[in-house]
Scaffold this motif. Structure first.
Motif, PDB file in Angstrom:
ATOM      1  N   THR A   1      12.352  -6.613   4.397  1.00 60.38           N
ATOM      2  CA  THR A   1      11.417  -6.140   3.378  1.00 60.38           C
ATOM      3  C   THR A   1      11.579  -6.938   2.098  1.00 60.38           C
ATOM      4  O   THR A   1      12.685  -7.085   1.579  1.00 60.38           O
ATOM      5  CB  THR A   1      11.631  -4.639   3.109  1.00 60.38           C
ATOM      6  OG1 THR A   1      11.425  -3.935   4.335  1.00 60.38           O
ATOM      7  CG2 THR A   1      10.668  -4.122   2.053  1.00 60.38           C
ATOM      8  N   LEU A   2      10.451  -7.420   1.586  1.00 59.50           N
ATOM      9  CA  LEU A   2      10.421  -8.136   0.309  1.00 59.50           C
ATOM     10  C   LEU A   2      10.081  -7.209  -0.843  1.00 59.50           C
ATOM     11  O   LEU A   2      10.643  -7.322  -1.925  1.00 59.50           O
ATOM     12  CB  LEU A   2       9.366  -9.252   0.357  1.00 59.50           C
ATOM     13  CG  LEU A   2       9.603 -10.407   1.302  1.00 59.50           C
ATOM     14  CD1 LEU A   2       8.347 -11.272   1.407  1.00 59.50           C
ATOM     15  CD2 LEU A   2      10.786 -11.235   0.833  1.00 59.50           C
ATOM     16  N   ALA A   3       9.107  -6.311  -0.612  1.00 66.29           N
ATOM     17  CA  ALA A   3       8.609  -5.458  -1.690  1.00 66.29           C
ATOM     18  C   ALA A   3       7.798  -4.311  -1.106  1.00 66.29           C
ATOM     19  O   ALA A   3       7.444  -4.327   0.069  1.00 66.29           O
ATOM     20  CB  ALA A   3       7.718  -6.273  -2.644  1.00 66.29           C
ATOM     21  N   THR A   4       7.504  -3.337  -1.960  1.00 68.84           N
ATOM     22  CA  THR A   4       6.601  -2.252  -1.598  1.00 68.84           C
ATOM     23  C   THR A   4       5.298  -2.451  -2.356  1.00 68.84           C
ATOM     24  O   THR A   4       5.312  -2.716  -3.558  1.00 68.84           O
ATOM     25  CB  THR A   4       7.200  -0.880  -1.962  1.00 68.84           C
ATOM     26  OG1 THR A   4       8.453  -0.737  -1.276  1.00 68.84           O
ATOM     27  CG2 THR A   4       6.273   0.259  -1.577  1.00 68.84           C
ATOM     28  N   ARG A   5       4.188  -2.329  -1.653  1.00 64.73           N
ATOM     29  CA  ARG A   5       2.864  -2.459  -2.269  1.00 64.73           C
ATOM     30  C   ARG A   5       2.244  -1.069  -2.314  1.00 64.73           C
ATOM     31  O   ARG A   5       1.835  -0.533  -1.291  1.00 64.73           O
ATOM     32  CB  ARG A   5       2.013  -3.441  -1.478  1.00 64.73           C
ATOM     33  CG  ARG A   5       2.651  -4.840  -1.450  1.00 64.73           C
ATOM     34  CD  ARG A   5       1.827  -5.818  -0.722  1.00 64.73           C
ATOM     35  NE  ARG A   5       0.689  -6.192  -1.562  1.00 64.73           N
ATOM     36  CZ  ARG A   5      -0.186  -7.123  -1.247  1.00 64.73           C
ATOM     37  NH1 ARG A   5      -0.075  -7.781  -0.109  1.00 64.73           N
ATOM     38  NH2 ARG A   5      -1.193  -7.396  -2.036  1.00 64.73           N
ATOM     39  N   LYS A   6       2.193  -0.499  -3.491  1.00 70.70           N
ATOM     40  CA  LYS A   6       1.663   0.851  -3.688  1.00 70.70           C
ATOM     41  C   LYS A   6       0.160   0.876  -3.435  1.00 70.70           C
ATOM     42  O   LYS A   6      -0.577   0.017  -3.907  1.00 70.70           O
ATOM     43  CB  LYS A   6       1.950   1.345  -5.113  1.00 70.70           C
ATOM     44  CG  LYS A   6       3.428   1.450  -5.435  1.00 70.70           C
ATOM     45  CD  LYS A   6       4.038   2.596  -4.700  1.00 70.70           C
ATOM     46  CE  LYS A   6       5.489   2.790  -5.113  1.00 70.70           C
ATOM     47  NZ  LYS A   6       6.160   3.750  -4.285  1.00 70.70           N
ATOM     48  N   GLY A   7      -0.292   1.870  -2.668  1.00 70.45           N
ATOM     49  CA  GLY A   7      -1.719   2.061  -2.424  1.00 70.45           C
ATOM     50  C   GLY A   7      -2.385   0.919  -1.689  1.00 70.45           C
ATOM     51  O   GLY A   7      -3.595   0.735  -1.790  1.00 70.45           O
ATOM     52  N   TYR A   8      -1.635   0.139  -0.919  1.00 65.97           N
ATOM     53  CA  TYR A   8      -2.156  -1.059  -0.261  1.00 65.97           C
ATOM     54  C   TYR A   8      -3.281  -0.744   0.723  1.00 65.97           C
ATOM     55  O   TYR A   8      -4.292  -1.432   0.758  1.00 65.97           O
ATOM     56  CB  TYR A   8      -1.011  -1.781   0.457  1.00 65.97           C
ATOM     57  CG  TYR A   8      -1.438  -3.004   1.226  1.00 65.97           C
ATOM     58  CD1 TYR A   8      -1.665  -4.203   0.560  1.00 65.97           C
ATOM     59  CD2 TYR A   8      -1.618  -2.977   2.602  1.00 65.97           C
ATOM     60  CE1 TYR A   8      -2.052  -5.342   1.253  1.00 65.97           C
ATOM     61  CE2 TYR A   8      -2.005  -4.107   3.310  1.00 65.97           C
ATOM     62  CZ  TYR A   8      -2.220  -5.285   2.630  1.00 65.97           C
ATOM     63  OH  TYR A   8      -2.610  -6.398   3.312  1.00 65.97           O
ATOM     64  N   TYR A   9      -3.091   0.275   1.544  1.00 65.16           N
ATOM     65  CA  TYR A   9      -4.093   0.604   2.569  1.00 65.16           C
ATOM     66  C   TYR A   9      -5.169   1.492   1.975  1.00 65.16           C
ATOM     67  O   TYR A   9      -4.877   2.502   1.336  1.00 65.16           O
ATOM     68  CB  TYR A   9      -3.433   1.281   3.770  1.00 65.16           C
ATOM     69  CG  TYR A   9      -2.591   0.322   4.575  1.00 65.16           C
ATOM     70  CD1 TYR A   9      -3.179  -0.568   5.467  1.00 65.16           C
ATOM     71  CD2 TYR A   9      -1.215   0.282   4.423  1.00 65.16           C
ATOM     72  CE1 TYR A   9      -2.411  -1.458   6.196  1.00 65.16           C
ATOM     73  CE2 TYR A   9      -0.443  -0.606   5.156  1.00 65.16           C
ATOM     74  CZ  TYR A   9      -1.048  -1.472   6.032  1.00 65.16           C
ATOM     75  OH  TYR A   9      -0.296  -2.359   6.752  1.00 65.16           O
ATOM     76  N   GLN A  10      -6.404   1.090   2.196  1.00 60.52           N
ATOM     77  CA  GLN A  10      -7.553   1.828   1.680  1.00 60.52           C
ATOM     78  C   GLN A  10      -8.480   2.174   2.834  1.00 60.52           C
ATOM     79  O   GLN A  10      -8.594   1.387   3.776  1.00 60.52           O
ATOM     80  CB  GLN A  10      -8.291   0.996   0.625  1.00 60.52           C
ATOM     81  CG  GLN A  10      -7.468   0.714  -0.606  1.00 60.52           C
ATOM     82  CD  GLN A  10      -7.065   1.966  -1.354  1.00 60.52           C
ATOM     83  OE1 GLN A  10      -7.857   2.889  -1.495  1.00 60.52           O
ATOM     84  NE2 GLN A  10      -5.829   2.008  -1.816  1.00 60.52           N
ATOM     85  N   PRO A  11      -9.093   3.316   2.834  1.00 56.65           N
ATOM     86  CA  PRO A  11      -9.157   4.242   1.707  1.00 56.65           C
ATOM     87  C   PRO A  11      -8.029   5.272   1.652  1.00 56.65           C
ATOM     88  O   PRO A  11      -7.991   6.092   0.748  1.00 56.65           O
ATOM     89  CB  PRO A  11     -10.493   4.941   1.937  1.00 56.65           C
ATOM     90  CG  PRO A  11     -10.653   4.974   3.414  1.00 56.65           C
ATOM     91  CD  PRO A  11     -10.018   3.700   3.911  1.00 56.65           C
ATOM     92  N   SER A  12      -7.060   5.236   2.573  1.00 60.96           N
ATOM     93  CA  SER A  12      -6.035   6.285   2.607  1.00 60.96           C
ATOM     94  C   SER A  12      -5.108   6.259   1.403  1.00 60.96           C
ATOM     95  O   SER A  12      -4.553   7.284   1.031  1.00 60.96           O
ATOM     96  CB  SER A  12      -5.195   6.171   3.885  1.00 60.96           C
ATOM     97  OG  SER A  12      -4.350   5.033   3.844  1.00 60.96           O
ATOM     98  N   GLY A  13      -4.909   5.091   0.798  1.00 59.33           N
ATOM     99  CA  GLY A  13      -3.982   4.972  -0.325  1.00 59.33           C
ATOM    100  C   GLY A  13      -2.529   4.869   0.101  1.00 59.33           C
ATOM    101  O   GLY A  13      -1.627   4.926  -0.731  1.00 59.33           O
ATOM    102  N   ALA A  14      -2.270   4.672   1.395  1.00 59.44           N
ATOM    103  CA  ALA A  14      -0.900   4.569   1.895  1.00 59.44           C
ATOM    104  C   ALA A  14      -0.229   3.301   1.363  1.00 59.44           C
ATOM    105  O   ALA A  14      -0.867   2.266   1.180  1.00 59.44           O
ATOM    106  CB  ALA A  14      -0.893   4.567   3.419  1.00 59.44           C
ATOM    107  N   ASP A  15       1.067   3.414   1.132  1.00 58.89           N
ATOM    108  CA  ASP A  15       1.862   2.281   0.682  1.00 58.89           C
ATOM    109  C   ASP A  15       2.211   1.377   1.861  1.00 58.89           C
ATOM    110  O   ASP A  15       2.213   1.808   3.023  1.00 58.89           O
ATOM    111  CB  ASP A  15       3.163   2.757   0.039  1.00 58.89           C
ATOM    112  CG  ASP A  15       2.936   3.571  -1.226  1.00 58.89           C
ATOM    113  OD1 ASP A  15       1.839   3.486  -1.816  1.00 58.89           O
ATOM    114  OD2 ASP A  15       3.868   4.295  -1.621  1.00 58.89           O
TER     115      ASP A  15
END
Length: 159
Positions: A127-141
């Motif tokens: 893992t390099l990083a966490t991308r907040k709200g990456y998946y749309q439209p669900s808003g999943a990280d």
């Protein structure tokens, strides 16, 4: 199970499976897959059980051929084929392609997808990083993950 490179004629079946698997996260349409299959620096492979699409995976090469980077665009396995190693087999196809040109591989994965994260870690992703709200439209990280190029991994093993 038979593996082969996907073509334009496979786009409807891939889009149907994508819609089933990723309904809450903006699944790609037939037209998007058709455009992806037509790009010169992408590789999409399908797994077929008889005539049925059991899974698919896609990889894009970024940058010049003499110093490429790769990005996993998608991996999907039909629910009735999950848990039997098909995701790993598809991923192996992609990673073999990247290793032939000695490029690092990047991907994003939902932070709540423990089976996929475990698979990726088992083949050298971290893992390099966490991308907040990456998946749309669900808003999943999502986690951004990376696998080092083959020459780097081999150098680490020799040390």
């Amino acid at each position: 199970m038979r593996f082969r490179e996907l073509s334009l004629g496979d786009a409807p079946a891939v889009a149907d499976l994508e819609a089933e698997l990723f309904a809450g996260d903006g699944p790609w349409s037939r037209d998007v897959f058709a455009a992806e299959f037509a790009k010169p620096h992408t590789f999409y492979v399908g797994a077929f059980d008889g005539g049925e699409l059991a899974g698919y995976a896609g990889l894009a090469m970024l940058g010049p051929r003499d110093d490429p980077e790769f990005e996993v665009h998608t991996i999907g396995v039909a629910p009735r084929h999950q848990g039997r190693g098909l995701g790993r087999a598809l991923l192996d196809q992609l990673l073999h392609t990247a290793d032939l040109l000695d490029g690092p591989v990047f991907l994003e994965v939902r932070t709540d997808n423990a089976p996929a994260i475990g698979l990726y870690e088992s083949v050298g992703f971290f893992t390099l990083a966490t991308r907040k709200g990456y998946y749309q439209p669900s808003g999943a990280d999502a986690y951004s993950m990376m696998r080092r190029r083959k020459s780097e991994r081999e150098g680490e093993q020799r040390q």
